[in-house]
Design a protein around this motif. Structure first.
Motif, mmCIF file in Angstrom:
data_model
loop_
_atom_site.group_PDB
_atom_site.id
_atom_site.type_symbol
_atom_site.label_atom_id
_atom_site.label_comp_id
_atom_site.label_asym_id
_atom_site.label_seq_id
_atom_site.Cartn_x
_atom_site.Cartn_y
_atom_site.Cartn_z
ATOM 1 N N ASP A 1 0.757 -0.822 0.618
ATOM 2 C CA ASP A 1 -0.204 -0.240 -0.288
ATOM 3 C C ASP A 1 0.757 1.668 0.361
ATOM 4 O O ASP A 1 0.276 2.262 0.508
ATOM 5 C CB ASP A 1 -1.171 -0.002 1.377
ATOM 6 C CG ASP A 1 -0.430 0.035 2.214
ATOM 7 O OD1 ASP A 1 0.369 -0.825 2.792
ATOM 8 O OD2 ASP A 1 -0.824 0.728 3.634
ATOM 9 N N ALA A 2 2.243 1.191 -1.138
ATOM 10 C CA ALA A 2 2.988 2.271 -0.580
ATOM 11 C C ALA A 2 2.188 3.812 -1.336
ATOM 12 O O ALA A 2 1.060 3.114 -1.885
ATOM 13 C CB ALA A 2 4.415 1.905 -1.549
ATOM 14 N N TRP A 3 2.641 4.475 -0.892
ATOM 15 C CA TRP A 3 1.722 5.723 -1.488
ATOM 16 C C TRP A 3 1.807 5.923 -3.262
ATOM 17 O O TRP A 3 1.101 6.378 -3.921
ATOM 18 C CB TRP A 3 2.779 6.991 -1.523
ATOM 19 C CG TRP A 3 2.227 7.647 0.162
ATOM 20 C CD1 TRP A 3 2.805 7.355 1.424
ATOM 21 C CD2 TRP A 3 0.863 7.543 0.760
ATOM 22 N NE1 TRP A 3 2.034 6.897 2.770
ATOM 23 C CE2 TRP A 3 0.581 7.629 2.560
ATOM 24 C CE3 TRP A 3 -0.263 7.884 0.326
ATOM 25 C CZ2 TRP A 3 -0.340 8.363 2.606
ATOM 26 C CZ3 TRP A 3 -1.508 8.064 0.796
ATOM 27 C CH2 TRP A 3 -1.497 8.701 2.777
ATOM 28 N N ALA A 4 2.520 5.323 -3.871
ATOM 29 C CA ALA A 4 2.308 5.577 -5.353
ATOM 30 C C ALA A 4 1.273 4.385 -6.136
ATOM 31 O O ALA A 4 0.395 4.982 -6.906
ATOM 32 C CB ALA A 4 4.105 4.637 -5.580
ATOM 33 N N ALA A 5 1.200 3.461 -5.038
ATOM 34 C CA ALA A 5 -0.384 2.487 -5.380
ATOM 35 C C ALA A 5 -1.282 3.027 -5.136
ATOM 36 O O ALA A 5 -2.576 3.003 -5.859
ATOM 37 C CB ALA A 5 -0.613 1.128 -4.146
ATOM 38 N N VAL A 6 -1.826 4.282 -3.680
ATOM 39 C CA VAL A 6 -2.524 4.766 -3.719
ATOM 40 C C VAL A 6 -2.338 6.200 -4.491
ATOM 41 O O VAL A 6 -3.923 6.163 -4.874
ATOM 42 C CB VAL A 6 -1.651 5.553 -1.811
ATOM 43 C CG1 VAL A 6 -3.633 6.829 -1.538
ATOM 44 C CG2 VAL A 6 -2.031 4.996 -0.740
ATOM 45 N N ASP A 7 -1.407 6.466 -5.718
ATOM 46 C CA ASP A 7 -1.783 7.885 -6.391
ATOM 47 C C ASP A 7 -2.606 7.186 -7.314
ATOM 48 O O ASP A 7 -3.711 7.512 -7.921
ATOM 49 C CB ASP A 7 0.187 8.490 -6.463
ATOM 50 C CG ASP A 7 -0.170 9.622 -5.246
ATOM 51 O OD1 ASP A 7 -0.585 9.505 -4.714
ATOM 52 O OD2 ASP A 7 1.439 9.107 -5.422
ATOM 53 N N ARG A 8 -1.346 6.312 -7.519
ATOM 54 C CA ARG A 8 -2.684 5.288 -8.523
ATOM 55 C C ARG A 8 -4.218 5.014 -8.069
ATOM 56 O O ARG A 8 -4.858 4.961 -9.424
ATOM 57 C CB ARG A 8 -1.564 3.697 -9.410
ATOM 58 C CG ARG A 8 -0.622 3.774 -9.854
ATOM 59 C CD ARG A 8 0.013 2.425 -10.012
ATOM 60 N NE ARG A 8 -0.954 1.744 -10.834
ATOM 61 C CZ ARG A 8 -0.756 0.325 -10.966
ATOM 62 N NH1 ARG A 8 0.743 -0.411 -10.293
ATOM 63 N NH2 ARG A 8 -0.704 -0.303 -12.097
ATOM 64 N N ALA A 9 -4.286 4.608 -7.705
ATOM 65 C CA ALA A 9 -6.184 4.117 -7.213
ATOM 66 C C ALA A 9 -6.989 5.779 -6.833
ATOM 67 O O ALA A 9 -7.793 5.297 -7.038
ATOM 68 C CB ALA A 9 -5.637 3.071 -6.065
ATOM 69 N N THR A 10 -5.924 6.658 -6.582
ATOM 70 C CA THR A 10 -6.641 7.696 -6.203
ATOM 71 C C THR A 10 -7.701 8.277 -7.219
ATOM 72 O O THR A 10 -9.326 8.523 -7.125
ATOM 73 C CB THR A 10 -5.698 8.912 -5.973
ATOM 74 O OG1 THR A 10 -5.520 8.729 -4.754
ATOM 75 C CG2 THR A 10 -6.797 10.244 -5.703
ATOM 76 N N PRO A 11 -7.779 8.099 -8.434
ATOM 77 C CA PRO A 11 -8.432 8.507 -9.716
ATOM 78 C C PRO A 11 -10.179 7.654 -9.529
ATOM 79 O O PRO A 11 -11.116 8.011 -9.885
ATOM 80 C CB PRO A 11 -8.089 8.917 -11.016
ATOM 81 C CG PRO A 11 -6.342 8.298 -10.356
ATOM 82 C CD PRO A 11 -6.540 8.108 -8.762
ATOM 83 N N VAL A 12 -9.684 6.139 -9.919
ATOM 84 C CA VAL A 12 -11.114 5.391 -9.254
ATOM 85 C C VAL A 12 -11.921 5.418 -8.079
ATOM 86 O O VAL A 12 -13.005 5.297 -7.717
ATOM 87 C CB VAL A 12 -10.546 4.090 -9.343
ATOM 88 C CG1 VAL A 12 -11.737 3.474 -9.167
ATOM 89 C CG2 VAL A 12 -10.314 3.911 -11.217
ATOM 90 N N LEU A 13 -10.877 6.044 -6.305
ATOM 91 C CA LEU A 13 -11.748 5.782 -5.782
ATOM 92 C C LEU A 13 -12.548 7.443 -5.310
ATOM 93 O O LEU A 13 -13.659 7.440 -4.981
ATOM 94 C CB LEU A 13 -10.570 5.933 -4.285
ATOM 95 C CG LEU A 13 -9.665 4.215 -4.074
ATOM 96 C CD1 LEU A 13 -8.470 4.325 -2.940
ATOM 97 C CD2 LEU A 13 -11.386 3.277 -4.068
ATOM 98 N N ASP A 14 -11.550 8.618 -6.114
ATOM 99 C CA ASP A 14 -12.541 9.641 -6.312
ATOM 100 C C ASP A 14 -13.484 9.873 -7.185
ATOM 101 O O ASP A 14 -14.595 10.023 -6.617
ATOM 102 C CB ASP A 14 -11.500 10.629 -6.953
ATOM 103 C CG ASP A 14 -10.857 10.922 -5.500
ATOM 104 O OD1 ASP A 14 -10.191 10.913 -4.767
ATOM 105 O OD2 ASP A 14 -9.848 12.092 -5.837
ATOM 106 N N ALA A 15 -13.613 9.049 -7.956
ATOM 107 C CA ALA A 15 -14.865 9.296 -8.506
ATOM 108 C C ALA A 15 -15.599 7.720 -8.226
ATOM 109 O O ALA A 15 -17.286 7.976 -8.198
ATOM 110 C CB ALA A 15 -14.391 7.991 -9.928
#
Length: 324
Positions: A301-315
């Motif tokens: 769950d490194a921050w690079a992974a969070v950054d990748r998932a953020t657009p999907v989670l935001d939506a």
């Protein structure tokens, strides 16, 4: 006729916590709401939340002709004691997602259960609380109880239910719900809904929630500094998970925004038309998991992974995201 049987009820999974203390639980001081109940309902309200080895619990169950289950396990995590003569069903379980009721291990596979809920059934010898009766329709119940507290399931047209807090500190509730025919009335413990016990998945979601202001800081009061570090991307969400969430991530670890906790529970458990597995699979790809089920390719769950998932989670959580 009293029967002890497996309940079929499956409370959310938790991690077991070693708890060597076997002293019977102490009685609570009656709240004003408990004191206002009829004598037998008040007696039962005093028992809900106590452990199965509590002398008062054992005396009551024996008095109605039953036997208290001495333990529950992962395979059989709950059990009913039913007394038609007394007009009650009693549910015992060790899986109570509430901070005041941690699992108490008795052995390698057994835990000491709590009295989690008591249903007031036909044959209960007193008028039911709040002026309701078991044969009432939903409309009749609403005329007596007012607007429902909520509705079961994810549909806004789901069966209505009404909740009254009897003892906030103990998490003791009185709940009335509609059934196919009539009402169900029970005294039970308030309990969170589990989102996940998967560390990496929880860590990624915690990291994203911390950045978006969706974690209830009050639930992390003992780890406020660490929560701040996660919010500032100085520590991963899994570090907060390890420190603060030994029993898993619950819906109540999120802020109490209208509909958020219910939606998150459905999303984690593939209810309501969206599923965390599918959303994260679109981001990270899919693979076959150890039990033959597809799972996202997510090992950190490194921050690079969070950054990748953020657009999907935001939506997916756009209705509640306040910080972009």
């Amino acid at each position: 006729m009293v029967a002890l049987r497996s309940s079929g009820y499956r409370a959310p999974m938790t991690q077991d916590i070693a708890r060597p203390d076997t002293t019977p639980s102490n009685p609570r001081q009656d709240s004003e709401a408990v004191a206002a109940l009829s004598p037998r309902a008040r007696e039962l309200a005093r028992l809900v939340g106590r452990r199965a080895d509590d002398a008062a619990v054992m005396a009551y169950v024996t008095g109605v002709g039953g036997t208290v289950p001495d333990s529950t396990s992962d395979a059989e995590d709950s059990a009913f004691v039913t007394s038609k003569a007394a007009g009650v069903d009693l549910l015992f379980t060790h899986r109570v997602l509430h901070e005041s009721y941690p699992p108490i291990r008795k052995g390698a596979a057994a835990c000491l259960p709590y009295l989690f809920a008591v249903w007031l059934k036909p044959g209960f010898p007193e008028p039911l609380p709040l002026g309701v009766s078991l044969d009432m329709s939903a409309d009749a119940a609403q005329a007596v109880l007012g607007a429902p507290t909520g509705r079961r399931g994810l549909s806004p047209k789901g069966p209505p239910y009404w909740t009254r807090v009897l003892d906030a500190e103990a998490g003791l509730l009185l709940e009335v719900e509609t059934k196919k025919v009539g009402l169900g009335v029970r005294l039970n413990l308030d309990m969170a809904q589990e989102l996940t016990t998967k560390r990496t998945q929880a860590g990624l979601f915690l990291g994203w929630c911390a950045r978006r202001g969706l974690l209830d800081a009050g639930r992390f009061a003992a780890h406020g500094v660490l929560l701040g570090r996660v919010r500032n991307q100085e520590a991963q969400g899994s570090v907060l998970y390890d420190a603060a969430l030994s029993r898993g991530l619950w819906d109540r670890h999120l802020v109490d925004a209208p509909g958020l906790r219910r939606f998150a529970h459905g999303w984690f458990h593939n209810m309501g038309g969206s599923f965390i597995r599918d959303d994260l699979g679109k981001v990270f790809g899919m693979r076959q998991g150890p039990h033959g089920h597809d799972e996202p390719v997510l090992d950190d769950d490194a921050w690079a992974a969070v950054d990748r998932a953020t657009p999907v989670l935001d939506a997916r959580f756009a209705q509640w995201v306040t910080t972009a």
